[in-house]
Scaffold this motif. Sequence first.
Motif, short mmCIF file in Angstrom:
data_model
loop_
_atom_site.label_atom_id
_atom_site.label_comp_id
_atom_site.label_asym_id
_atom_site.label_seq_id
_atom_site.Cartn_x
_atom_site.Cartn_y
_atom_site.Cartn_z
N GLN A 115 47.62 21.45 45.15
CA GLN A 115 47.23 22.60 43.68
C GLN A 115 45.98 23.29 44.44
O GLN A 115 45.49 22.88 45.14
CB GLN A 115 46.74 21.70 42.45
CG GLN A 115 45.95 22.40 41.58
CD GLN A 115 47.62 22.62 40.69
OE1 GLN A 115 48.76 21.87 40.86
NE2 GLN A 115 47.44 23.49 39.75
N VAL A 116 46.22 24.23 44.13
CA VAL A 116 45.15 25.86 45.18
C VAL A 116 43.86 25.79 43.57
O VAL A 116 45.28 25.88 42.62
CB VAL A 116 46.89 27.03 45.62
CG1 VAL A 116 45.32 27.68 45.91
CG2 VAL A 116 47.11 26.48 46.44
N ARG A 117 43.53 26.28 44.27
CA ARG A 117 42.07 26.27 43.43
C ARG A 117 40.84 27.48 43.85
O ARG A 117 40.72 27.43 44.56
CB ARG A 117 41.48 25.37 42.50
CG ARG A 117 40.18 25.88 41.64
CD ARG A 117 40.45 24.62 40.84
NE ARG A 117 38.53 24.00 40.56
CZ ARG A 117 37.77 23.89 40.70
NH1 ARG A 117 36.74 23.69 41.65
NH2 ARG A 117 36.70 24.48 39.75
N LEU A 118 40.80 28.09 43.41
CA LEU A 118 39.80 29.04 43.59
C LEU A 118 38.17 29.07 42.74
O LEU A 118 38.74 29.27 40.71
CB LEU A 118 39.88 31.09 43.55
CG LEU A 118 41.01 30.94 44.24
CD1 LEU A 118 41.26 33.06 43.41
CD2 LEU A 118 40.59 31.37 45.20
N ALA A 119 37.51 28.79 42.79
CA ALA A 119 35.98 28.22 42.07
C ALA A 119 35.27 29.36 42.53
O ALA A 119 34.84 29.73 43.97
CB ALA A 119 35.81 27.42 43.07
N GLU A 120 34.44 29.92 41.75
CA GLU A 120 33.78 31.12 41.15
C GLU A 120 32.36 31.00 41.18
O GLU A 120 32.09 29.71 40.20
CB GLU A 120 33.96 32.41 40.36
CG GLU A 120 35.31 32.88 40.78
CD GLU A 120 35.69 33.54 39.02
OE1 GLU A 120 36.97 33.96 39.48
OE2 GLU A 120 36.00 33.30 38.46
N SER A 121 31.39 31.28 41.79
CA SER A 121 29.68 31.05 41.34
C SER A 121 28.86 32.43 40.90
O SER A 121 29.19 32.78 42.11
CB SER A 121 29.34 29.48 41.81
OG SER A 121 29.03 29.78 43.35
N GLY A 122 27.75 31.59 40.80
CA GLY A 122 27.30 33.16 41.88
C GLY A 122 26.83 34.07 39.41
O GLY A 122 25.60 35.08 39.90
N GLY A 123 28.02 34.07 38.98
CA GLY A 123 26.96 35.01 38.14
C GLY A 123 26.00 34.92 37.37
O GLY A 123 25.10 34.10 37.71
N GLY A 124 25.31 35.68 36.35
CA GLY A 124 24.02 35.80 35.66
C GLY A 124 24.01 37.22 34.62
O GLY A 124 24.46 37.78 35.02
N LEU A 125 22.24 36.94 34.25
CA LEU A 125 22.16 38.09 33.99
C LEU A 125 20.62 38.93 34.67
O LEU A 125 19.85 37.87 35.32
CB LEU A 125 20.84 37.82 32.45
CG LEU A 125 20.49 38.90 32.13
CD1 LEU A 125 20.90 40.04 31.19
CD2 LEU A 125 18.96 38.05 30.40
N VAL A 126 20.83 39.72 34.95
CA VAL A 126 19.83 40.48 36.36
C VAL A 126 19.20 41.63 35.37
O VAL A 126 19.98 42.41 34.83
CB VAL A 126 20.88 40.51 37.42
CG1 VAL A 126 21.71 41.87 36.94
CG2 VAL A 126 19.45 41.24 38.07
N GLN A 127 18.04 42.42 35.33
CA GLN A 127 18.10 43.37 35.03
C GLN A 127 18.51 44.89 36.18
O GLN A 127 18.86 44.21 37.52
CB GLN A 127 16.25 43.70 35.40
CG GLN A 127 15.63 43.27 34.02
CD GLN A 127 14.32 43.52 33.89
OE1 GLN A 127 13.70 43.43 35.03
NE2 GLN A 127 13.47 43.33 33.31
N ALA A 128 19.01 46.13 35.43
CA ALA A 128 18.81 47.31 36.13
C ALA A 128 18.44 46.87 37.75
O ALA A 128 17.14 47.12 37.20
CB ALA A 128 19.19 48.40 35.47
N GLY A 129 19.25 47.82 38.22
CA GLY A 129 18.02 47.18 39.67
C GLY A 129 18.56 46.36 40.39
O GLY A 129 18.36 46.53 42.14
N GLY A 130 18.18 45.50 39.80
CA GLY A 130 18.45 44.17 40.90
C GLY A 130 19.88 43.73 41.96
O GLY A 130 20.46 44.49 41.56
#
Length: 121
Positions: A1-16
């Motif tokens: 079974q192949v899987r892609l796991a993502e991380s790192g999203g979130g909320l940030v202010q413009a310019g960040g």
Amino acid sequence: QVRLAESGGGLVQAGGSLRLSCAASGNIYSINAMGWYRQFPGKERELVATATRGGNTYYADSVKGRFTISRDNAENTVDLQMNILKFEDTAVYYCNAGIRPQGSIYYSTFWGQGTQVTVSA
């Protein structure tokens, strides 16, 4: 079974900045291109950036000069460094890879589950 796991999203202010990471795992024989797509509400998924196994990269015009894709072939990972984020970058970001599983002669397209990136104005 192949899987892609993502991380790192979130909320940030413009310019960040934010950094997204994606790791492919499972019974993998080979990986072709790896990249990132994003999807705005009510819209189709669009390509953001992609990197070939040989290191060639492609960026959508809207992110050139702000986003950088990097790939580690040994670790089967692909990252997206997003700088100078804009409100209009707000979307769900998906990792994408062309993977040939063990025991297969074909490459298939695999997707991560998606990670939300929200940029506040």
